[in-house]
Design a protein around this motif. Structure first.
Motif: not given
Lengths: 263, 116
Positions: B33-34, B38-39, B44-45
């Protein structure tokens, strides 16, 4: 063996029954059999067949653990019932559960279809393929060479290892511990001329590399043989097949010669 | 079903293997997802920082440790003649895996209960 005086006089033998003509699936039937200290499980089966229920079907022949007919699953472990005392397998309520060998199609009661067992056995060509120069009297094989074969030569083909094998449970294409052990016997025999051919067959997709080293075969073997060690040895030999073939060809030059006097 | 220590070991080896493959896909999904900025990565993290995922991480350590040490056991079986010790080696693989799971699990629980 327990003290004869403290022994119960009867045992409860629970047998898995299945008659393909009438039954949809196997069921357990209980029988009471008289018990003495030296009653074997086969004796109990004989008693049931003769006195209680003549329709009970099982295989047996020699009754002294050499024909390999009477391998069955006793309390979840594959055993030869002719050499297993009933008292050793009884739980504290005096019960023993006997089922046919697992993972094989049931023909009737305790008799299973062993077709796949023999098919895999024939696949490894279990016979000796001798050299052309067969000596007049005898081959000269060293005691060390004979000793190496000792693990495999007392197999009685009872199928206890085969039907305890988890890989056999998943695929009947697998060569199986019994055939691997027999192949080991032939590959390591200095008189055999086709070790390379055997190793090619065994190193295929359904050969010795499919073993998951679960060790059920060793624990099931009534003759205390070691199919897993045979499989590990065949795996190593298959890696250096050409070296083995060359070594065998060299060895067979002296195989038919008389032993030297200083040996 | 022919139940034995070897059978349990074999089933666990298979299950942990599948678990590790599934984890790998999830891991790639999260890290991947990176690529969407950034958002998106932070969002996701944040999902996988919850207590449920921490507990699942302990299960993951158990799967990795068991699969790894069972692999070591198999290597020893393949290269040395240790078949007489087969039962002990199953138990050794269970014990060593349990030991490492306990250490890793305690560290994760510590982070979960007393966040720095």
């Amino acid at each position: 063996m327990p003290d004869a005086n403290s022994l119960p006089t009867t045992a409860t033998v629970r047998i898995q029954r299945f008659n393909p003509d009438n039954d949809k699936k196997p069921y357990i039937q209980e029988f009471k059999v008289p018990l003495t200290a030296d009653t074997t499980i086969l004796d109990a089966l004989h008693y049931i067949k003769a006195e209680l229920d003549g329709s009970l079907t099982f295989r047996r022949s020699c009754r002294h653990a050499i024909c390999g007919s009477c391998a069955m699953n006793v309390n979840g472990r594959n055993k030869l019932v002719c050499k297993t005392p009933l008292t050793r397998e009884m739980d504290n309520k005096g019960r023993v559960t006997i089922k046919p060998l697992p993972y094989l199609p049931i023909i009737k009661d305790l008799v299973v279809d062993r077709t796949s067992f023999w098919e895999q056995y024939l696949r490894v060509k279990p016979w000796l393929i001798p050299p052309d120069n067969v000596p007049e009297k005898e081959f000269r094989v060293s005691p060390e060479e004979v000793e190496a074969l000792h693990n495999a030569e007392t197999c009685i083909m009872c199928g206890a290892c085969y039907s305890s094998c988890q890989v056999i449970a998943m695929t009947k294409q697998y060569v199986g511990p019994h055939a691997a052990l027999k192949a080991y016997l032939r590959v390591l025999d200095p008189r055999d001329t086709a070790p390379g051919e055997r190793l090619i067959e065994l190193s295929g997709e359904d050969g010795v590399y499919r073993c998951h080293t679960i060790f059920n075969c060793i624990d099931a073997c009534p003759k205390n043989l070691n199919p897993t060690q045979a499989i590990e040895t065949l795996r190593k030999l298959a890696q250096k097949r050409q070296a083995l073939e060359a070594e065998r060809a060299e060895r067979q030059k002296t195989l038919a010669l008389p032993v030297k006097s200083n040996e | 079903m022919y139940k034995s220590t070897g059978f349990i070991s074999f089933v666990l080896r298979r299950i942990t293997g599948v678990v590790l493959v599934l984890y790998l896909f999830t891991h790639i999904l999260v890290i991947g997802s990176a690529t969407q900025g950034k958002e998106a990565f932070d969002a996701t993290l944040a999902i996988v920082q919850g207590p449920l995922f921490k507990i699942m991480e302990i299960a993951l350590i158990a799967a990795v440790a068991y699969h790894a040490f069972d692999g070591v056991r198999l290597l020893i079986v393949h290269y040395f003649n240790v078949i007489d010790y087969r039962k002990s080696m199953f138990y050794a693989a269970f014990a060593v895996a349990a030991f490492f799971t306990a250490i890793g699990g305690l560290l994760i629980l510590q982070l979960l209960l007393y966040p720095a």
